[in-house]
Design a protein around this motif. Structure first.
Motif, short mmCIF file in Angstrom:
data_model
loop_
_atom_site.label_atom_id
_atom_site.label_comp_id
_atom_site.label_asym_id
_atom_site.label_seq_id
_atom_site.Cartn_x
_atom_site.Cartn_y
_atom_site.Cartn_z
N ARG A 1 9.75 10.46 2.37
CA ARG A 1 10.34 9.81 1.20
C ARG A 1 10.23 10.76 0.02
NH1 ARG A 1 8.25 4.05 -1.46
NH2 ARG A 1 9.45 4.20 -3.40
N ASP A 2 11.34 11.01 -0.66
CA ASP A 2 11.34 11.90 -1.81
C ASP A 2 10.83 11.14 -3.02
OD1 ASP A 2 11.83 13.73 -3.81
OD2 ASP A 2 13.75 14.39 -2.99
N LEU A 3 9.66 11.52 -3.52
CA LEU A 3 9.02 10.80 -4.60
C LEU A 3 9.66 11.04 -5.97
CD1 LEU A 3 5.26 11.22 -3.61
CD2 LEU A 3 6.84 9.36 -3.03
N ILE A 4 10.53 12.04 -6.07
CA ILE A 4 11.16 12.32 -7.36
C ILE A 4 11.99 11.13 -7.83
CG2 ILE A 4 13.34 13.33 -6.56
CD1 ILE A 4 11.11 14.67 -9.42
N LEU A 5 12.47 10.31 -6.88
CA LEU A 5 13.32 9.18 -7.25
C LEU A 5 12.53 8.06 -7.91
CD1 LEU A 5 15.75 9.11 -4.19
CD2 LEU A 5 16.10 10.08 -6.47
N LEU A 6 11.21 8.17 -7.90
CA LEU A 6 10.39 7.23 -8.67
C LEU A 6 10.31 7.64 -10.13
CD1 LEU A 6 7.45 6.68 -6.16
CD2 LEU A 6 9.27 5.06 -6.73
N LYS A 7 10.70 8.90 -10.40
CA LYS A 7 10.62 9.41 -11.77
C LYS A 7 12.00 9.51 -12.43
CE LYS A 7 7.56 12.67 -12.55
NZ LYS A 7 6.43 11.95 -13.14
N ARG A 8 13.05 9.59 -11.62
CA ARG A 8 14.40 9.68 -12.17
C ARG A 8 15.40 9.15 -11.14
NH1 ARG A 8 16.78 13.61 -9.19
NH2 ARG A 8 15.74 15.60 -8.82
N THR A 9 16.61 8.87 -11.61
CA THR A 9 17.68 8.46 -10.68
C THR A 9 18.21 9.69 -9.98
OG1 THR A 9 19.30 8.63 -12.46
CG2 THR A 9 18.31 6.45 -12.07
N SER A 10 18.96 9.47 -8.91
CA SER A 10 19.51 10.57 -8.13
C SER A 10 20.34 11.49 -9.01
CB SER A 10 20.38 10.03 -7.00
OG SER A 10 21.06 11.09 -6.36
N LYS A 11 20.08 12.80 -8.89
CA LYS A 11 20.86 13.77 -9.67
C LYS A 11 22.31 13.80 -9.21
CE LYS A 11 19.74 17.91 -6.90
NZ LYS A 11 21.10 18.47 -6.74
N HIS A 12 22.56 13.30 -8.01
CA HIS A 12 23.93 13.29 -7.50
C HIS A 12 24.75 12.14 -8.07
CE1 HIS A 12 23.35 16.50 -4.54
NE2 HIS A 12 22.11 16.04 -4.46
N ASN A 13 24.07 11.19 -8.71
CA ASN A 13 24.78 10.06 -9.32
C ASN A 13 25.01 10.26 -10.81
OD1 ASN A 13 24.82 8.72 -6.89
ND2 ASN A 13 22.87 7.68 -7.27
N VAL A 14 24.49 11.37 -11.33
CA VAL A 14 24.63 11.64 -12.77
C VAL A 14 25.87 12.48 -13.01
CG1 VAL A 14 23.56 12.68 -14.79
CG2 VAL A 14 22.13 11.53 -13.08
N LYS A 15 26.78 12.00 -13.86
CA LYS A 15 28.03 12.72 -14.14
C LYS A 15 27.88 13.58 -15.39
CE LYS A 15 30.99 9.27 -11.97
NZ LYS A 15 32.14 8.37 -12.15
N ILE B 1 0.84 -1.21 0.00
CA ILE B 1 0.00 0.00 0.00
C ILE B 1 0.87 1.25 0.00
CG2 ILE B 1 -1.58 1.37 1.40
CD1 ILE B 1 -2.96 -1.28 2.17
N ILE B 2 1.94 1.25 0.78
CA ILE B 2 2.82 2.41 0.80
C ILE B 2 3.44 2.65 -0.57
CG2 ILE B 2 4.98 3.32 1.76
CD1 ILE B 2 4.16 1.97 4.41
N GLU B 3 3.85 1.57 -1.23
CA GLU B 3 4.41 1.71 -2.57
C GLU B 3 3.33 2.17 -3.56
OE1 GLU B 3 7.43 2.04 -5.16
OE2 GLU B 3 7.57 1.58 -3.01
N PHE B 4 2.12 1.67 -3.39
CA PHE B 4 0.99 2.09 -4.22
C PHE B 4 0.75 3.59 -4.09
CE2 PHE B 4 -3.55 3.12 -4.35
CZ PHE B 4 -3.92 2.66 -5.61
N VAL B 5 0.73 4.09 -2.85
CA VAL B 5 0.50 5.52 -2.60
C VAL B 5 1.64 6.35 -3.20
CG1 VAL B 5 0.31 7.30 -0.83
CG2 VAL B 5 -0.91 5.13 -0.56
N ALA B 6 2.87 5.90 -3.00
CA ALA B 6 4.03 6.62 -3.54
C ALA B 6 3.95 6.73 -5.06
CB ALA B 6 5.32 5.93 -3.10
N GLN B 7 3.68 5.60 -5.72
CA GLN B 7 3.59 5.61 -7.18
C GLN B 7 2.40 6.45 -7.66
OE1 GLN B 7 5.63 4.24 -9.40
NE2 GLN B 7 6.92 2.92 -8.14
N TRP B 8 1.33 6.39 -6.93
CA TRP B 8 0.11 7.11 -7.27
C TRP B 8 0.34 8.62 -7.31
CZ3 TRP B 8 -4.83 6.95 -3.72
CH2 TRP B 8 -5.96 7.33 -4.47
N PHE B 9 0.99 9.13 -6.25
CA PHE B 9 1.18 10.57 -6.15
C PHE B 9 2.38 11.08 -6.92
CE2 PHE B 9 -1.93 9.98 -2.85
CZ PHE B 9 -2.64 11.16 -2.88
N ALA B 10 3.24 10.18 -7.35
CA ALA B 10 4.35 10.58 -8.21
C ALA B 10 3.97 10.47 -9.69
CB ALA B 10 5.58 9.72 -7.93
N GLY B 11 2.83 9.88 -9.96
CA GLY B 11 2.42 9.62 -11.34
C GLY B 11 1.86 10.83 -12.06
#
Length: 201
Positions: free
Chosen positions: A187-201, A119-129
């Motif tokens: 929980r930062d929901l942006i990570l459901l839409k993209r990878t961490s900006k700190h890991n992008v070179k 359910i928590i994952e459902f809510v996270a995906q729902w509101f990040a969608g």
């Protein structure tokens, strides 16, 4: 057992037997049995239900969500950096829009199937969608301050906003020095839409 095995509905959409709902916590039972509908009518939050497809009258799980914010200006500097870690610098120092998972309960008859985690994952995906009707950057939970429960939420990607109860008391303007009954997690929901900006070179 997966959420896809259940019917999903809004409280009040179908006739259901909330009085037999028992998640093992009486205050949560009382909320869903006696307060959730009025809470919803007053626009303080909206409750959703999962029911067996062959028995919509029975409640397997229920949760309530409401709009919320993380007021970053009231956070200590180290906490501002933590919560805003994935936020581009031009957007720092604002109040981050969030959804509060205010109540969550799984009926004892359906325990042992990881429905709470689902359910928590459902809510996270729902509101990040893309279908979400408003901006929602974070998922917030005001969790009971119990080690096993905090560990459960950690598995769901939620971590304490504050590094100590003392910091949290000050933010929440609680003067009592007793152990906090609940802890604010996020929980930062942006990570459901993209990878961490700190890991992008």
């Amino acid at each position: 057992m997966n959420l896809s095995d259940f019917s999903f509905s809004t409280l009040g959409e179908y006739s259901c037997d909330l009085q037999s709902f028992d998640c093992g916590r009486e205050d949560i039972n009382e909320f869903f049995r006696n307060d959730a509908l009025q809470y919803q009518d007053e626009l303080f939050g909206k409750t959703y239900l999962f029911s067996p497809r062959d028995n919509l009258n029975q409640i397997a799980a229920a949760f309530t969500v409401a709009n919320a914010s993380i007021f970053t200006r009231l956070l200590p500097n180290s906490r501002q950096k933590k919560v805003g870690y994935e936020v581009h610098h031009s957007k720092n120092q604002i109040n981050y829009p969030a959804v509060l998972l205010g109540r969550l309960g799984v009926d004892r008859r359906f325990s042992g199937h990881n429905l709470g985690l689902q359910i928590i994952e459902f809510v996270a995906q729902w509101f990040a969608g893309d279908e979400n009707k408003s901006g929602c950057r974070h998922l917030i939970v005001d969790a009971y301050n119990e080690n096993w429960l905090l560990e459960f939420y950690k598995k769901c990607g939620l971590n304490p906003i504050f590094s100590s109860e003392e910091q949290e008391r000050k933010y929440r303007q609680i003067e009592d020095s007793k152990i906090l009954q609940t802890r604010l997690l996020y929980r930062d929901l942006i990570l459901l839409k993209r990878t961490s900006k700190h890991n992008v070179k």
